[in-house]
Design an enzyme around this catalytic site. Structure first.
Site, PDB file in Angstrom:
ATOM      1  N   GLY A 177      -6.832  -4.578   1.188  1.00 50.98           N
ATOM      2  CA  GLY A 177      -7.215  -4.601  -0.332  1.00 50.98           C
ATOM      3  C   GLY A 177      -7.105  -3.676  -0.934  1.00 50.98           C
ATOM      4  CE  LYS A 233      -1.819  -9.930   8.546  1.00 51.01           C
ATOM      5  NZ  LYS A 233      -1.405  -8.548   9.144  1.00 51.01           N
ATOM      6  CG  ASP A 263      -3.819  -5.727   6.139  1.00 46.79           C
ATOM      7  OD1 ASP A 263      -4.335  -6.691   6.913  1.00 46.79           O
ATOM      8  OD2 ASP A 263      -3.604  -4.611   6.452  1.00 46.79           O
ATOM      9  CB  THR A 304      -2.086  -1.375  -1.675  1.00 45.43           C
ATOM     10  OG1 THR A 304      -2.068  -0.917  -0.293  1.00 45.43           O
ATOM     11  CG2 THR A 304      -0.855  -0.920  -2.349  1.00 45.43           C
ATOM     12  CB  ILE A 332       0.756 -10.059   2.843  1.00 47.43           C
ATOM     13  CG1 ILE A 332      -0.538 -10.380   3.766  1.00 47.43           C
ATOM     14  CG2 ILE A 332       1.234  -8.469   3.104  1.00 47.43           C
ATOM     15  CD1 ILE A 332       0.077 -10.563   5.214  1.00 47.43           C
TER      16      ILE A 332
HETATM   17  P1  IMP Z   1      -3.589  -3.567   1.966  1.00 50.14           P
HETATM   18  O1  IMP Z   1      -4.097  -4.823   1.310  1.00 50.14           O
HETATM   19  O2  IMP Z   1      -3.740  -2.347   1.027  1.00 50.14           O
HETATM   20  O3  IMP Z   1      -4.273  -3.021   3.402  1.00 50.14           O
HETATM   21  O4  IMP Z   1      -1.981  -3.448   2.176  1.00 50.14           O
HETATM   22  C1  IMP Z   1      -1.291  -4.629   2.135  1.00 50.14           C
HETATM   23  C2  IMP Z   1       0.218  -4.100   2.315  1.00 50.14           C
HETATM   24  O5  IMP Z   1       0.314  -3.949   3.971  1.00 50.14           O
HETATM   25  C3  IMP Z   1       1.279  -5.379   2.246  1.00 50.14           C
HETATM   26  O6  IMP Z   1       1.674  -5.153   0.801  1.00 50.14           O
HETATM   27  C4  IMP Z   1       2.119  -5.023   3.093  1.00 50.14           C
HETATM   28  O7  IMP Z   1       3.279  -4.206   2.962  1.00 50.14           O
HETATM   29  C5  IMP Z   1       1.546  -4.487   4.275  1.00 50.14           C
HETATM   30  N1  IMP Z   1       1.355  -5.476   5.582  1.00 50.14           N
HETATM   31  C6  IMP Z   1      -0.154  -5.837   5.843  1.00 50.14           C
HETATM   32  N2  IMP Z   1      -0.227  -6.755   6.744  1.00 50.14           N
HETATM   33  C7  IMP Z   1       1.182  -7.072   6.981  1.00 50.14           C
HETATM   34  C8  IMP Z   1       2.032  -8.151   7.785  1.00 50.14           C
HETATM   35  O8  IMP Z   1       1.222  -8.935   8.584  1.00 50.14           O
HETATM   36  N3  IMP Z   1       3.290  -7.932   7.738  1.00 50.14           N
HETATM   37  C9  IMP Z   1       3.916  -7.237   6.940  1.00 50.14           C
HETATM   38  N4  IMP Z   1       3.320  -6.287   6.109  1.00 50.14           N
HETATM   39  C10 IMP Z   1       2.009  -6.070   5.989  1.00 50.14           C
END
Ligand code: IMP
Ligand code: MG
Length: 179
Positions: A107, A133, A105, A109, A103
């Site tokens: 972005g 998302k 979220d 990471t 996923i």
């Molecule tokens: P971001 O894009 O850096 O914010 O992080 C993405 C990471 O957040 C993903 O690899 C998931 O581990 C975790 N994550 C974000 N949203 C969800 C969700 O709805 N369920 C489970 N993990 C989520």
């Protein structure tokens, strides 16, 4: 705070159908005769990745490797600074690479991870996510293959967890918080 499983958001049948479509897109875009390295981000994406690669044609040169990363910060706020727990065994220099994530979220990471991988000079570097998302994005990341755009709701199952729980569910479900 305790958590309870909510409704099915994406059923196993709907997921399987979409996984086939993404595999077909990847196969269509792939460069004939060149190895394609599929990089899964542990742990969540491993479920999606194993289904995805098994839908790719047998005559494609597909390699699979994994990375385990975590972003610094507490559990709710991603700092986006990536720490590597387990690195690739594959040398990706000059190779076509697709990073597979469960996923996207904020972005942050993925954005840091892509910068790191670009430094290893792959021939190409693409991103494939099962879920997006979009409204939560804090930094722009080009997503080449996306399974489903979902609203800003916490989901679990098919590899996605809530504090380590519920990765093993066959369907993707919402989570209900109970005070
Ligand atoms: P971001 O894009 O850096 O914010 O992080 C993405 C990471 O957040 C993903 O690899 C998931 O581990 C975790 N994550 C974000 N949203 C969800 C969700 O709805 N369920 C489970 N993990 C989520
Ligand atoms: Mg993850």
């Amino acid at each position: 705070m305790s958590y309870k499983l909510g409704e099915v958001l994406l059923s196993r049948e709907v997921i399987a159908e979409r996984v086939k479509e993404i595999a077909a897109e990847i196969a269509k875009d792939s460069e004939k005769g060149k190895p394609l390295v599929i990089v899964g981000i542990l742990t969540g994406a491993s479920f999606f990745l194993t289904d995805l690669v098994r839908e790719l044609p047998e005559d494609m040169d597909v390699r699979v490797d994994f990375m385990s990363v975590a972003s610094y910060g507490d559990s709710t706020v991603t700092s986006g600074v990536v720490r590597i727990f387990h690195d690739l065994k594959t040398n990706i220099e000059g190779k076509n690479v697709i990073v597979v994530e469960d996923i996207i979220d904020s972005g942050l990471t993925l954005s840091h991870l892509l910068t790191l991988l670009k430094g290893r000079h792959p021939a190409s570097l693409k991103v494939c996510v099962l879920l997006d998302k979009k409204e939560r994005r804090k930094t722009e990341v080009k997503v080449d293959y996306c399974g489903f755009s979902i609203p800003d709701e916490f989901v679990v199952g098919y590899g996605l967890d809530c504090a380590g729980m519920w990765r093993h569910l066959k369907d993707i479900k919402g989570v209900i918080e109970e005070k």
